[in-house]
Scaffold this active site. Structure first.
Site, PDB file in Angstrom:
ATOM      1  CD  GLU A 222     -24.547  17.089  -5.942  1.00 24.34           C
ATOM      2  OE1 GLU A 222     -23.434  17.376  -6.425  1.00 24.34           O
ATOM      3  OE2 GLU A 222     -25.617  17.549  -6.369  1.00 24.34           O
TER       4      GLU A 222
ATOM      5  NE  ARG B  22     -11.624  14.803  -9.367  1.00 22.70           N
ATOM      6  CZ  ARG B  22     -12.796  14.976  -8.775  1.00 22.70           C
ATOM      7  NH1 ARG B  22     -12.946  15.823  -7.787  1.00 22.70           N
ATOM      8  NH2 ARG B  22     -13.850  14.283  -9.170  1.00 22.70           N
TER       9      ARG B  22
ATOM     10  CE  LYS C 281     -20.665  12.036  -8.219  1.00 21.23           C
ATOM     11  NZ  LYS C 281     -21.332  12.628  -7.075  1.00 21.23           N
TER      12      LYS C 281
HETATM   13  P1  ATP Z   1     -17.359  13.508 -10.006  1.00 25.73           P
HETATM   14  O1  ATP Z   1     -16.633  14.738 -10.423  1.00 25.73           O
HETATM   15  O2  ATP Z   1     -16.676  12.247 -10.384  1.00 25.73           O
HETATM   16  O3  ATP Z   1     -18.767  13.499 -10.408  1.00 25.73           O
HETATM   17  P2  ATP Z   1     -17.689  14.671  -7.438  1.00 25.73           P
HETATM   18  O4  ATP Z   1     -16.470  15.266  -6.876  1.00 25.73           O
HETATM   19  O5  ATP Z   1     -18.673  15.600  -8.043  1.00 25.73           O
HETATM   20  O6  ATP Z   1     -17.293  13.510  -8.422  1.00 25.73           O
HETATM   21  P3  ATP Z   1     -18.899  14.124  -4.898  1.00 25.73           P
HETATM   22  O7  ATP Z   1     -20.064  13.291  -4.607  1.00 25.73           O
HETATM   23  O8  ATP Z   1     -19.016  15.583  -4.706  1.00 25.73           O
HETATM   24  O9  ATP Z   1     -18.477  13.804  -6.393  1.00 25.73           O
HETATM   25  O10 ATP Z   1     -17.603  13.568  -4.161  1.00 25.73           O
HETATM   26  C1  ATP Z   1     -17.533  13.279  -2.796  1.00 25.73           C
HETATM   27  C2  ATP Z   1     -16.104  13.382  -2.361  1.00 25.73           C
HETATM   28  O11 ATP Z   1     -15.283  12.506  -3.119  1.00 25.73           O
HETATM   29  C3  ATP Z   1     -15.557  14.773  -2.574  1.00 25.73           C
HETATM   30  O12 ATP Z   1     -14.887  15.161  -1.387  1.00 25.73           O
HETATM   31  C4  ATP Z   1     -14.596  14.645  -3.710  1.00 25.73           C
HETATM   32  O13 ATP Z   1     -13.525  15.519  -3.548  1.00 25.73           O
HETATM   33  C5  ATP Z   1     -14.148  13.189  -3.603  1.00 25.73           C
HETATM   34  N1  ATP Z   1     -13.755  12.664  -4.904  1.00 25.73           N
HETATM   35  C6  ATP Z   1     -14.525  12.557  -6.013  1.00 25.73           C
HETATM   36  N2  ATP Z   1     -13.833  12.073  -7.054  1.00 25.73           N
HETATM   37  C7  ATP Z   1     -12.564  11.852  -6.604  1.00 25.73           C
HETATM   38  C8  ATP Z   1     -11.357  11.359  -7.208  1.00 25.73           C
HETATM   39  N3  ATP Z   1     -11.314  10.979  -8.494  1.00 25.73           N
HETATM   40  N4  ATP Z   1     -10.254  11.249  -6.443  1.00 25.73           N
HETATM   41  C9  ATP Z   1     -10.288  11.626  -5.149  1.00 25.73           C
HETATM   42  N5  ATP Z   1     -11.383  12.097  -4.526  1.00 25.73           N
HETATM   43  C10 ATP Z   1     -12.519  12.224  -5.231  1.00 25.73           C
HETATM   44 MG    MG Z   2     -18.865  17.298  -6.249  1.00 26.84          MG
END
Ligand code: ATP
Ligand code: MG
Length: 543
Positions: A29, A254, A264
């Site tokens: 995102e 994760r 984030k």
């Molecule tokens: P955050 O919670 O850190 O803000 P998010 O999951 O909201 O991260 P996205 O932009 O939606 O951020 O993430 C894009 C992809 O990266 C998603 O498929 C998510 O599952 C993966 N992802 C994000 N953080 C991690 C992590 N710590 N380990 C593994 N995969 C991750």
């Molecule tokens: Mg997300």
């Protein structure tokens, strides 16, 4: 990629002819910069697809106009490229808004979706919980015609934001909360960074994501563990929306790093409160922060791959990432001398008008990095901590009053004869003599010096600032507000000198500063002052 549970699933799916081609996607995102956790998702998606001769798309999941921005779109693209991956296609979920809308209309026509007039609070209260079933909305049985009409009103912006939502009609008593008539569309009257004001209704993630995957012909939709309970809804959307492709969602754990907060939301707060200099501050766990801090794509990739992939969330030590970095840098970096806490040394018996030079390899373990000339002259700098008035114990292998040490590279033994103090009784200068017979290459072996120290020759040095970093979080501070736990000492700056050989360095050039650590040249360096970010010390501080 080494064998892992996802790879096994893919192999089975290919064997059973479920998919002809392996297509994955990385779906960030664009509401912040990527962090080291995202690196796991990126590397997993790209490496797995490549292992099966497939490909990977980059798809921006830009379905929420309020927090998204073009700055993030660009940053994400750069970070992925920096990691060494090239998406086959770059897509935006917002390109599919029309199709998503059509699919929602299809659901209404099939009696599988309805417009609800309840408030968000009412919806949430009527969903029940893990032990009680939810209750149906009084609007659940609206006719298809009425639903279509109301959805049209929503789409045309003819009502206020919270008047209506579109919900999937699944099962308010499902043991899976995600299936209790989830909201799939809501009204958001905000301009979108790409579609501007074309839409005032936006699809929810759980509805949008499967459709995006199916449109692109994704075979395996890999996501983090928190989406496991959403999988039945994912499959429901694909089925009921009658998508032509059926991607398979597989979840993985994760990745977290000890003592590092990666959400984030928190990172954005740090940036907005100006506690850090930006998303690429060298203390940030973002990919651009790690890059500015001197981490290499190879080290990040090796770290992620060596940790492996598992179905459970895992927290790794920072130490593992750091050792992957040392491994990558040890042979690739030039070794240079610098003084971070300078103490002036005057060689009282040096009478030549010019400097003496001595040629040495930049990295004795990798001669391909070439050679450099080390200088020696009347005025030198050594590290303050390399001097003590008295030799306290036998472990002290440095200079002391009356003692003698060898200078690294040039080889000369210097002996400290006198200490100069200022009015505050601080040591400001050492008066030393050198022994002409001890230069490197002279095979001098009559005395043993009390250790070898590094130095910089004053008239052949450049000014440098050394930025030393520590964790952004101070765990000694007790608070629920993460910003309160900010470590005010997470950046310490020292002003010193570096040998002139490196004065023409460019941003991101990396060096091993002998006896100290790995450093990278920062983008804020100027002609008159180099800025070095300390990447990591030479040896692990973990015992
Ligand atoms: P955050 O919670 O850190 O803000 P998010 O999951 O909201 O991260 P996205 O932009 O939606 O951020 O993430 C894009 C992809 O990266 C998603 O498929 C998510 O599952 C993966 N992802 C994000 N953080 C991690 C992590 N710590 N380990 C593994 N995969 C991750
Ligand atoms: Mg997300």
């Amino acid at each position: 990629m080494e064998s892992n549970f996802i790879k096994t699933f893919i192999e089975e799916d290919l064997k059973n002819n479920k998919y002809k081609e392996i297509v994955t996607r990385f779906p960030p995102e664009p509401n912040g910069f990527l962090h080291i956790g995202h690196a796991r998702a990126i590397i997993t998606n790209f490496e797995l697809a490549a292992d099966f001769n497939g490909y990977t798309n980059l798809r921006y999941d830009d379905t929420n106009p309020s927090k998204e921005d073009l700055v993030y779109v660009e940053a994400i693209k750069n970070d992925i490229k920096w990691l060494g991956y090239e998406p086959k296609n770059v897509y935006f979920a917002s390109d599919y808004f029309n199709e998503m809308y059509e699919r929602a209309v299809l659901l209404i026509k099939k009696g599988k979706a309805y417009v609800d007039s309840q408030t968000a609070e009412e919806i949430s209260a009527s969903r029940g919980n893990l032990t009680t079933v939810g209750t149906n909305s009084i609007y659940r049985e609206r006719s298809k015609e009425e639903n279509l009409k109301l959805f049209e009103i929503m789409k045309n912006g003819l009502c206020d934001e919270k008047t209506y939502v579109l919900r999937a009609k699944i099962d308010m008593s499902s043991p899976n909360m995600n299936l209790r008539d989830p909201v799939i569309y809501r009204i958001v009257k905000e301009s979108h960074h790409r579609t501007k004001d074309a839409w005032v209704i936006y699809p929810m993630y759980d509805f949008a994501h499967p459709i995006e995957d199916a449109i692109e012909g994704i075979s395996h939709s890999l996501c983090s563990l928190e989406f496991e309970d959403h999988r039945p809804l994912y499959d429901w959307v694909i089925r009921e929306c009658e998508m032509p492709n059926t991607p398979r969602q597989i979840e993985f754990g994760r990745l977290s790093i000890e003592n590092t907060i990666m959400s984030k939301r928190y990172l954005r707060e740090l940036v907005e409160s100006k506690k850090v200099s930006g998303w690429d501050d060298p203390r940030m766990p973002t990919l651009s922060g790690l890059r500015r801090r001197g981490f290499t794509p190879t080290s990040i990739k090796n770290f992620i791959l060596s940790v492996g992939l598992s179905k459970i969330n895992s927290t790794m030590s920072l130490e593992m990432l750091e050792s992957a970095l040392r491994e990558d840098l040890v042979l690739k970096t030039k070794r240079v001398m610098a003084v971070v806490n300078p103490l002036k040394v005057t060689i009282t018996n040096y009478t030549k008008k010019t400097l003496e030079k001595y040629e040495v390899p930049y990295n004795a373990d990798n001669l391909e990095l070439g050679t450099k000339k080390i200088s020696f002259g009347k005025e030198l700098y050594i590290e303050k901590e390399d001097f003590s008035i008295i030799k306290t114990d036998n472990k002290f292998k440095r200079l002391y009053l009356g003692g003698e040490v060898r200078l690294l590279g040039i080889g000369y033994f210097i002996k400290c004869n006198e200490v100069v103090y200022n009015s505050e009784n601080e040591i400001v200068e050492l008066l030393c003599t050198y022994d002409k017979n001890t230069k490197s290459g002279s095979n001098f072996s009559q005395r043993k010096p009390n250790g070898t120290i590094s130095y910089v020759c004053k008239s052949d040095s450049a000014n440098a600032s050394f930025y030393m970093y520590e964790s952004l979080i101070d765990n000694d501070i007790q608070s629920d507000n993460i910003l309160d736990k900010f470590n005010e000492n997470s950046c310490v700056v020292k002003e010193g000198y570096v040998e002139k050989n490196v004065s023409k360095s460019k941003e991101e050039d990396k060096y091993q500063i002998i006896r100290n650590g790995y450093y990278v040249v920062d983008k804020n360096s100027t002609k008159d002052n180099l800025i070095f970010n300390k990447i990591v010390s030479l040896k692990s501080s973990y015992k």
